[in-house]
Design a protein around this motif. Structure first.
Motif, PDB file in Angstrom:
ATOM      1  N   ASP A  60       0.819  -1.213   0.000  1.00 36.77           N
ATOM      2  CA  ASP A  60       0.000   0.000   0.000  1.00 36.77           C
ATOM      3  C   ASP A  60       0.851   1.260   0.000  1.00 36.77           C
ATOM      4  OD1 ASP A  60       0.820  -0.737   2.672  1.00 36.77           O
ATOM      5  OD2 ASP A  60      -0.498   0.842   3.423  1.00 36.77           O
ATOM      6  N   ILE A  61       2.161   1.122   0.214  1.00 37.63           N
ATOM      7  CA  ILE A  61       3.071   2.262   0.155  1.00 37.63           C
ATOM      8  C   ILE A  61       3.188   2.704  -1.302  1.00 37.63           C
ATOM      9  CG2 ILE A  61       5.472   2.996   0.496  1.00 37.63           C
ATOM     10  CD1 ILE A  61       5.632   0.855   2.727  1.00 37.63           C
ATOM     11  N   PRO A  62       3.085   4.012  -1.587  1.00 40.56           N
ATOM     12  CA  PRO A  62       3.218   4.445  -2.983  1.00 40.56           C
ATOM     13  C   PRO A  62       4.647   4.292  -3.485  1.00 40.56           C
ATOM     14  CG  PRO A  62       3.021   6.339  -1.522  1.00 40.56           C
ATOM     15  CD  PRO A  62       2.797   5.132  -0.671  1.00 40.56           C
ATOM     16  N   GLY A  63       4.807   4.407  -4.794  1.00 43.91           N
ATOM     17  CA  GLY A  63       6.130   4.351  -5.406  1.00 43.91           C
ATOM     18  C   GLY A  63       6.261   3.186  -6.357  1.00 43.91           C
ATOM     19  N   LEU A  64       6.481   3.484  -7.652  1.00 43.41           N
ATOM     20  CA  LEU A  64       6.475   2.470  -8.706  1.00 43.41           C
ATOM     21  C   LEU A  64       7.849   2.167  -9.280  1.00 43.41           C
ATOM     22  CD1 LEU A  64       3.305   3.668 -10.665  1.00 43.41           C
ATOM     23  CD2 LEU A  64       3.461   2.011  -8.802  1.00 43.41           C
ATOM     24  N   GLU A  65       8.888   2.860  -8.838  1.00 42.07           N
ATOM     25  CA  GLU A  65      10.226   2.599  -9.367  1.00 42.07           C
ATOM     26  C   GLU A  65      11.263   3.046  -8.337  1.00 42.07           C
ATOM     27  OE1 GLU A  65      10.686   4.870 -12.986  1.00 42.07           O
ATOM     28  OE2 GLU A  65      10.017   6.722 -12.034  1.00 42.07           O
ATOM     29  N   THR A 124       9.266   4.731 -16.369  1.00 42.82           N
ATOM     30  CA  THR A 124       9.142   5.548 -17.572  1.00 42.82           C
ATOM     31  C   THR A 124       9.623   4.799 -18.804  1.00 42.82           C
ATOM     32  OG1 THR A 124      11.232   6.577 -16.905  1.00 42.82           O
ATOM     33  CG2 THR A 124       9.241   7.806 -16.463  1.00 42.82           C
ATOM     34  N   VAL A 125      10.775   4.153 -18.724  1.00 42.29           N
ATOM     35  CA  VAL A 125      11.282   3.424 -19.879  1.00 42.29           C
ATOM     36  C   VAL A 125      10.335   2.283 -20.251  1.00 42.29           C
ATOM     37  CG1 VAL A 125      13.132   1.927 -20.707  1.00 42.29           C
ATOM     38  CG2 VAL A 125      13.697   4.053 -19.542  1.00 42.29           C
ATOM     39  N   CYS A 126       9.836   1.553 -19.256  1.00 42.59           N
ATOM     40  CA  CYS A 126       8.900   0.462 -19.551  1.00 42.59           C
ATOM     41  C   CYS A 126       7.608   0.995 -20.165  1.00 42.59           C
ATOM     42  CB  CYS A 126       8.599  -0.333 -18.285  1.00 42.59           C
ATOM     43  SG  CYS A 126       9.954  -1.405 -17.756  1.00 42.59           S
ATOM     44  N   THR A 127       7.106   2.116 -19.661  1.00 40.45           N
ATOM     45  CA  THR A 127       5.887   2.713 -20.213  1.00 40.45           C
ATOM     46  C   THR A 127       6.091   3.123 -21.661  1.00 40.45           C
ATOM     47  OG1 THR A 127       5.115   3.485 -18.055  1.00 40.45           O
ATOM     48  CG2 THR A 127       4.255   4.627 -19.986  1.00 40.45           C
ATOM     49  N   VAL A 128       7.208   3.803 -21.942  1.00 35.20           N
ATOM     50  CA  VAL A 128       7.475   4.243 -23.311  1.00 35.20           C
ATOM     51  C   VAL A 128       7.672   3.038 -24.229  1.00 35.20           C
ATOM     52  CG1 VAL A 128       9.096   5.476 -24.797  1.00 35.20           C
ATOM     53  CG2 VAL A 128       8.406   6.470 -22.601  1.00 35.20           C
ATOM     54  N   PHE A 129       8.437   2.066 -23.782  1.00 34.45           N
ATOM     55  CA  PHE A 129       8.698   0.905 -24.639  1.00 34.45           C
ATOM     56  C   PHE A 129       7.400   0.164 -24.966  1.00 34.45           C
ATOM     57  CE2 PHE A 129      10.047  -3.360 -25.757  1.00 34.45           C
ATOM     58  CZ  PHE A 129      11.101  -3.104 -26.627  1.00 34.45           C
ATOM     59  N   ALA A 130       6.575  -0.075 -23.937  1.00 33.38           N
ATOM     60  CA  ALA A 130       5.332  -0.820 -24.143  1.00 33.38           C
ATOM     61  C   ALA A 130       4.370  -0.082 -25.054  1.00 33.38           C
ATOM     62  CB  ALA A 130       4.667  -1.103 -22.799  1.00 33.38           C
ATOM     63  N   ASN A 131       4.333   1.234 -24.956  1.00 29.12           N
ATOM     64  CA  ASN A 131       3.319   2.000 -25.681  1.00 29.12           C
ATOM     65  C   ASN A 131       3.794   2.570 -27.007  1.00 29.12           C
ATOM     66  OD1 ASN A 131       0.806   2.204 -23.839  1.00 29.12           O
ATOM     67  ND2 ASN A 131       2.515   2.520 -22.456  1.00 29.12           N
TER      68      ASN A 131
END
Length: 323
Positions: A60-65, A124-131
């Protein structure tokens, strides 16, 4: 360990609280990272506002990277050893001194890259690569249009597209941001507040792929400037999620309209994506072609200030917490 909890309310000062929690332990197939830095992203704000809850089983702690050193290795955790410098994609838990993650979701930090910069990369890199590269199928010689080009995602997309041999058109709010996007590599950088976007983009020759973080306000523009067989990828809806689209024109131009989120993807899918990023995009990072600027750093105690900075929208690049 020290960690930042979401305790209630919607404003960052009342909602984000620094607390003490038990250190997490690495289970089978996991590693524990001594977190030195954590990226701050817009989904963290949405989680604080109650609009983007952590997926089942996630912290439940925020933070994705995050970025740091491996300090505990679970059974079957593969190639990692204690002391390895890594950055990792999380479903939650980044705003803390320690984070446990699926070992397959971590990447080695290249030599010459500090941990502040490394923490700005995984999500960010994963988001850009996937999209952009998977869903958008951007190829060398094509043109990518990025709305919100000075955001953390935007600056990364500019650099990754250029590294792949594509041209980039960037839109952002204000002269200073437009200059920054151009300095980062955009071939055409437009001020969304004053430029005639459609005229300028059409004069440039139109676009093959749109990475859209704005949403409703740019729907008509995107449809107008996309070339036949263009790909329109939506990853955020800052101006609204509902738009009127001329479906007949979409059909006549044979445009693909798609979108995605990253956080809720299954662990195996994230592992596949991380492997693809390491194979294709990580050499760009190692070569220095992808270095998203870190706009500002804040301590865990200053998490609320970091959220305020991101919400203000004046930043260029990434905002990072240090732990």
């Amino acid at each position: 360990m020290r960690a930042v909890e979401i305790t209630g309310g919607s404003g960052p000062a009342e909602a984000l609280t620094l607390v003490e929690r038990p250190d997490p332990l690495a289970g089978p197939g996991q590693i524990r990272i001594r977190v030195r830095a954590a990226g701050v992203n817009r989904p963290d704000i949405l989680q604080r506002l109650g609009r983007y809850p952590a997926p089942p089983g996630a912290s439940d702690i925020p933070g994705l990277e995050v970025a740091g050193e491996v300090d505990q290795v679970g059974e079957g955790a593969g190639r990692w050893t204690i002391g390895d410098r890594v950055c990792a994609l999380l479903a939650g838990g980044g705003y803390a001194e320690y984070a446990v993650v699926d070992a397959r979701h971590a990447l080695p930090v290249p030599d010459g890259l500090d941990l502040m910069q490394a923490a700005a990369l995984p999500e960010t890199v994963c988001t850009v690569f996937a999209n952009v590269f998977e869903a958008g199928a951007l190829k060398a010689g094509e043109t990518l249009l990025i709305h919100g080009a000075t955001s953390g995602i935007g600056v990364t997309a500019i650099q990754m597209a250029r590294a792949a041999g594509a041209r980039v058109i960037a839109t952002s709010r204000g002269v200073d941001k437009a200059k920054a996007a151009h300095a980062l590599g955009a071939d055409l950088s437009l001020d969304a507040r004053s430029d005639d976007l459609r005229t300028a983009i059409e004069a440039f020759g139109g676009v093959n792929v749109v990475l859209d973080m704005v949403g409703a306000d740019y729907a008509a523009l995107n449809l107008a400037v996309l070339k036949p067989l263009g790909r329109w990828v939506v990853i955020a809806t800052l101006s609204g999620a509902k738009a009127e689209i001329d479906l007949a024109r979409l059909m006549m131009k044979r445009i693909v309209l798609t979108g995605s989120t990253l956080r809720s993807r299954p662990a195996d899918e994230k592992a596949r994506l991380i492997a693809a990023v390491e194979s294709t995009a990580w050499p760009w990072v190692a070569a220095g072609l992808v270095r998203p600027p870190v706009e500002a750093t804040f301590s865990l105690e200053q998490a609320s200030a970091a959220h305020l900075r991101l919400e203000a929208g004046d930043h260029i690049g990434k905002i990072v917490l240090t732990a």
